[in-house]
Design a protein around this motif. Sequence first.
Motif, PDB file in Angstrom:
ATOM      1  N   LEU A   1     -32.782  35.011  28.693  1.00 13.98           N
ATOM      2  CA  LEU A   1     -34.160  35.374  29.019  1.00 13.98           C
ATOM      3  C   LEU A   1     -34.201  36.614  29.907  1.00 13.98           C
ATOM      4  O   LEU A   1     -34.952  37.567  29.640  1.00 13.98           O
ATOM      5  N   ALA A   2     -33.385  36.656  30.954  1.00  9.70           N
ATOM      6  CA  ALA A   2     -33.354  37.812  31.855  1.00  9.70           C
ATOM      7  C   ALA A   2     -32.888  39.064  31.119  1.00  9.70           C
ATOM      8  O   ALA A   2     -33.446  40.156  31.304  1.00  9.70           O
ATOM      9  N   ALA A   3     -31.866  38.911  30.272  1.00 11.68           N
ATOM     10  CA  ALA A   3     -31.365  40.059  29.512  1.00 11.68           C
ATOM     11  C   ALA A   3     -32.431  40.586  28.557  1.00 11.68           C
ATOM     12  O   ALA A   3     -32.596  41.805  28.398  1.00 11.68           O
ATOM     13  N   SER A   4     -33.180  39.682  27.923  1.00  7.11           N
ATOM     14  CA  SER A   4     -34.211  40.091  26.970  1.00  7.11           C
ATOM     15  C   SER A   4     -35.372  40.800  27.672  1.00  7.11           C
ATOM     16  O   SER A   4     -35.938  41.757  27.138  1.00  7.11           O
ATOM     17  N   ILE A   5     -35.729  40.333  28.877  1.00  9.50           N
ATOM     18  CA  ILE A   5     -36.778  41.023  29.643  1.00  9.50           C
ATOM     19  C   ILE A   5     -36.310  42.429  30.019  1.00  9.50           C
ATOM     20  O   ILE A   5     -37.069  43.400  29.923  1.00  9.50           O
TER      21      ILE A   5
ATOM     22  N   ALA B   1     -44.918  30.899  38.086  1.00 11.86           N
ATOM     23  CA  ALA B   1     -45.868  31.697  38.873  1.00 11.86           C
ATOM     24  C   ALA B   1     -45.338  33.111  39.095  1.00 11.86           C
ATOM     25  O   ALA B   1     -46.099  34.093  39.049  1.00 11.86           O
ATOM     26  N   LEU B   2     -44.032  33.213  39.319  1.00 13.90           N
ATOM     27  CA  LEU B   2     -43.411  34.529  39.518  1.00 13.90           C
ATOM     28  C   LEU B   2     -43.547  35.379  38.265  1.00 13.90           C
ATOM     29  O   LEU B   2     -43.872  36.573  38.340  1.00 13.90           O
ATOM     30  N   LEU B   3     -43.287  34.796  37.088  1.00 18.26           N
ATOM     31  CA  LEU B   3     -43.391  35.539  35.832  1.00 18.26           C
ATOM     32  C   LEU B   3     -44.824  35.972  35.561  1.00 18.26           C
ATOM     33  O   LEU B   3     -45.062  37.090  35.071  1.00 18.26           O
ATOM     34  N   VAL B   4     -45.789  35.111  35.871  1.00 21.26           N
ATOM     35  CA  VAL B   4     -47.187  35.482  35.692  1.00 21.26           C
ATOM     36  C   VAL B   4     -47.545  36.659  36.588  1.00 21.26           C
ATOM     37  O   VAL B   4     -48.219  37.608  36.175  1.00 21.26           O
ATOM     38  N   MET B   5     -47.115  36.603  37.860  1.00 25.57           N
ATOM     39  CA  MET B   5     -47.387  37.704  38.781  1.00 25.57           C
ATOM     40  C   MET B   5     -46.781  39.005  38.269  1.00 25.57           C
ATOM     41  O   MET B   5     -47.429  40.062  38.270  1.00 25.57           O
ATOM     42  N   CYS B   6     -45.523  38.945  37.805  1.00 26.92           N
ATOM     43  CA  CYS B   6     -44.854  40.146  37.294  1.00 26.92           C
ATOM     44  C   CYS B   6     -45.565  40.688  36.058  1.00 26.92           C
ATOM     45  O   CYS B   6     -45.685  41.903  35.874  1.00 26.92           O
ATOM     46  N   GLY B   7     -46.047  39.777  35.195  1.00 28.82           N
ATOM     47  CA  GLY B   7     -46.763  40.208  34.003  1.00 28.82           C
ATOM     48  C   GLY B   7     -48.045  40.943  34.339  1.00 28.82           C
ATOM     49  O   GLY B   7     -48.341  42.004  33.773  1.00 28.82           O
ATOM     50  N   PHE B   8     -48.813  40.388  35.284  1.00 22.59           N
ATOM     51  CA  PHE B   8     -50.048  41.062  35.698  1.00 22.59           C
ATOM     52  C   PHE B   8     -49.744  42.402  36.371  1.00 22.59           C
ATOM     53  O   PHE B   8     -50.461  43.389  36.167  1.00 22.59           O
ATOM     54  N   TRP B   9     -48.683  42.442  37.164  1.00 24.14           N
ATOM     55  CA  TRP B   9     -48.346  43.696  37.851  1.00 24.14           C
ATOM     56  C   TRP B   9     -47.927  44.769  36.852  1.00 24.14           C
ATOM     57  O   TRP B   9     -48.302  45.931  36.986  1.00 24.14           O
TER      58      TRP B   9
ATOM     59  N   THR C   1     -35.513  24.368  23.544  1.00 22.08           N
ATOM     60  CA  THR C   1     -36.700  23.522  23.598  1.00 22.08           C
ATOM     61  C   THR C   1     -37.940  24.293  23.146  1.00 22.08           C
ATOM     62  O   THR C   1     -37.962  25.525  23.155  1.00 22.08           O
ATOM     63  N   LYS C   2     -38.992  23.540  22.765  1.00 20.95           N
ATOM     64  CA  LYS C   2     -40.207  24.181  22.285  1.00 20.95           C
ATOM     65  C   LYS C   2     -40.838  25.118  23.311  1.00 20.95           C
ATOM     66  O   LYS C   2     -41.231  26.236  22.992  1.00 20.95           O
ATOM     67  N   PRO C   3     -40.968  24.685  24.594  1.00 22.51           N
ATOM     68  CA  PRO C   3     -41.541  25.605  25.589  1.00 22.51           C
ATOM     69  C   PRO C   3     -40.728  26.894  25.722  1.00 22.51           C
ATOM     70  O   PRO C   3     -41.289  27.983  25.847  1.00 22.51           O
ATOM     71  N   ARG C   4     -39.381  26.761  25.703  1.00 24.32           N
ATOM     72  CA  ARG C   4     -38.547  27.957  25.830  1.00 24.32           C
ATOM     73  C   ARG C   4     -38.714  28.860  24.605  1.00 24.32           C
ATOM     74  O   ARG C   4     -38.764  30.081  24.721  1.00 24.32           O
ATOM     75  N   ARG C   5     -38.776  28.229  23.416  1.00 21.85           N
ATOM     76  CA  ARG C   5     -38.957  29.012  22.199  1.00 21.85           C
ATOM     77  C   ARG C   5     -40.293  29.743  22.231  1.00 21.85           C
ATOM     78  O   ARG C   5     -40.392  30.910  21.836  1.00 21.85           O
ATOM     79  N   ARG C   6     -41.314  29.041  22.717  1.00 18.51           N
ATOM     80  CA  ARG C   6     -42.636  29.668  22.832  1.00 18.51           C
ATOM     81  C   ARG C   6     -42.599  30.840  23.807  1.00 18.51           C
ATOM     82  O   ARG C   6     -43.210  31.891  23.566  1.00 18.51           O
ATOM     83  N   PHE C   7     -41.843  30.669  24.879  1.00 21.16           N
ATOM     84  CA  PHE C   7     -41.763  31.750  25.866  1.00 21.16           C
ATOM     85  C   PHE C   7     -41.062  32.972  25.276  1.00 21.16           C
ATOM     86  O   PHE C   7     -41.455  34.114  25.551  1.00 21.16           O
ATOM     87  N   PHE C   8     -40.021  32.749  24.481  1.00 23.87           N
ATOM     88  CA  PHE C   8     -39.338  33.895  23.870  1.00 23.87           C
ATOM     89  C   PHE C   8     -40.239  34.610  22.864  1.00 23.87           C
ATOM     90  O   PHE C   8     -40.166  35.836  22.719  1.00 23.87           O
ATOM     91  N   TRP C   9     -41.094  33.850  22.182  1.00 26.27           N
ATOM     92  CA  TRP C   9     -42.045  34.512  21.296  1.00 26.27           C
ATOM     93  C   TRP C   9     -43.044  35.345  22.097  1.00 26.27           C
ATOM     94  O   TRP C   9     -43.425  36.445  21.686  1.00 26.27           O
ATOM     95  N   LEU C  10     -43.475  34.842  23.243  1.00 22.88           N
ATOM     96  CA  LEU C  10     -44.348  35.630  24.109  1.00 22.88           C
ATOM     97  C   LEU C  10     -43.645  36.891  24.597  1.00 22.88           C
ATOM     98  O   LEU C  10     -44.249  37.969  24.679  1.00 22.88           O
TER      99      LEU C  10
END
Length: 581
Positions: free
Chosen positions: A124-128, A355-363, A2-11
Amino acid sequence: MTKPRRRFFWLLFLLGASIRSINIWQGLDGNIRESWREADIASIARNYYQEGMDLCYPRIDWRGDGPGYAEMEFPALPYLMALFYRLWGIHETIGKILSFCFSLAAFYFFILLSHHLLPERGALAASIFFALNPLTGRTANTLQPESFMLLFYIMAVYFFIKWRKESTFSSYSLAILSTGSVILAKASAIHIGLFFLFILSLEKGRSFIREKENWIYGLLSLIPGIAWYHHAHCLWLRFGNSLGISNESHWVGWDFFVNPYFIKGILRNEIFYVWMPSGLIVVLLGLVLSKLNRVNKLCLLWLAAISIYYFIAARTTADGWAFYYHLVSVPPAALLFGNAVDAFLQHRQKVRLKALLVMCGFWMAFTIGLGFAHALEQGGSFCTLLLIYLPGLIALLFFKPSECRSEERGNRSETWWLKPLLPIVLFLIVTTFATMSVYLAKSIHSSEYDRLQTLYTFAKESEKKIPPNSLIICSGGPCTDRDGYPVAYNASYMFYWLNRKGFSICAEEQNVDAVQALMERGACFYLVERSSVVQRPTLKNELEEHYQLLDECSEAYLFSLQPVVRTFSQTIRATDEFILP
């Protein structure tokens, strides 16, 4: 997708790119991460540029009085650097940008591989995991062949698996090209062939031996590597220079079975640089839950092939400095981690994922910012533990307990024990990513920064005192390892910083007689590091008795190898000091 998922992988890809760009604009000064190997690659690139662009004859600086041709892996990176030097001049940053581009391409192909093998959440988890892993981050823009090797390593696996599934000529051809390239990039990567043999044996049994295309694959993949390493070994036999291939003992011996150093060293490098302790627990729990599905089988076979390589080359892979040899473990480890996360997410529970991903990103950004500011060293172990474990505890606030049901079955799962385990798994997953962030932050600055920066400054000052064409002697590392086996002792960074050629002498052989022998071969200056003087306390006095001390700093001495002319009173004083207690 999906577009949101594709956008997330680009991020996520941009996140990986930002991590890999840390220190990319920094030259080879005192913050050099892998001082010996990076200086070797940089000097070979400079020598291509200054002494001729013959690809098959790479030259090092610690060449003695010879031409400096050296045995090494296929010199793709230094040669590409030299090509760009012809356009823009000598800038080590060019090589770092090239490595950076290779590492980004490797990340892209890993994302493709994870999507080919895993569901979206697992991919997604593997790529992170792959993006944040300290090994992929630390080697991403260093002047080493690791990024080049990792790109073709992942490509070879991706196109081989794709070929076995789709039987297309394009995948077959690209798999051969990638496998041949990864062996050229790093001889140790030949273990990938063992992994492919395991896959063929799993699919076809013994009958794969009778398939002509498998034989063609093996021959076409091996021929370029055999040709290059034969040529490289001839350079070693003729000129005696090698970048840790023939001048070091890598191979396992009987002492492997009685000396715990090897097992402990390999496990230490794997657990603390590849898996992270909490990540390994997640994978083990995931294996229990998902059992031997296709991804688990492939990754365990992959790790089996890698383990055989670690065993065979245990004298190197167990050493602390050789942590980057374990880079090949990251792709299968990341896939197993992603598969484990997906297995847990198949059981219904409420996690505010965004929200969890945002928190992890800021941390993560906060942690890496502390690394840039040198705050981690000042904070001590308590600060490190807080950065690792606090985000995992915060993550529990994003978890809402619910009835544990399997998505596949739609009713109460037989795995009733998962309900109390799920918050613990969430804690471990977030702790894994937090640990990786701390490792990345700590690798921003070289662990030997003070010593190397002092040596770098001293080299730049000493460069003015040494005529351009003079041969020099520089201190090297130990002649042998702890068990008495030969090691590559040629420390190259002082040669590169001084922009001079000459002799490297190992620590145990540094004495006046050895220096005198090298003087007869043309050596005019001797730069001896204080670490060598510590091992041989009388060395400095012996050298001062025979040669002129031109300069010194807290880490090194520079001697002119011209005989010291003493007055009669100086001779009497020196004699008195020798006789009197």
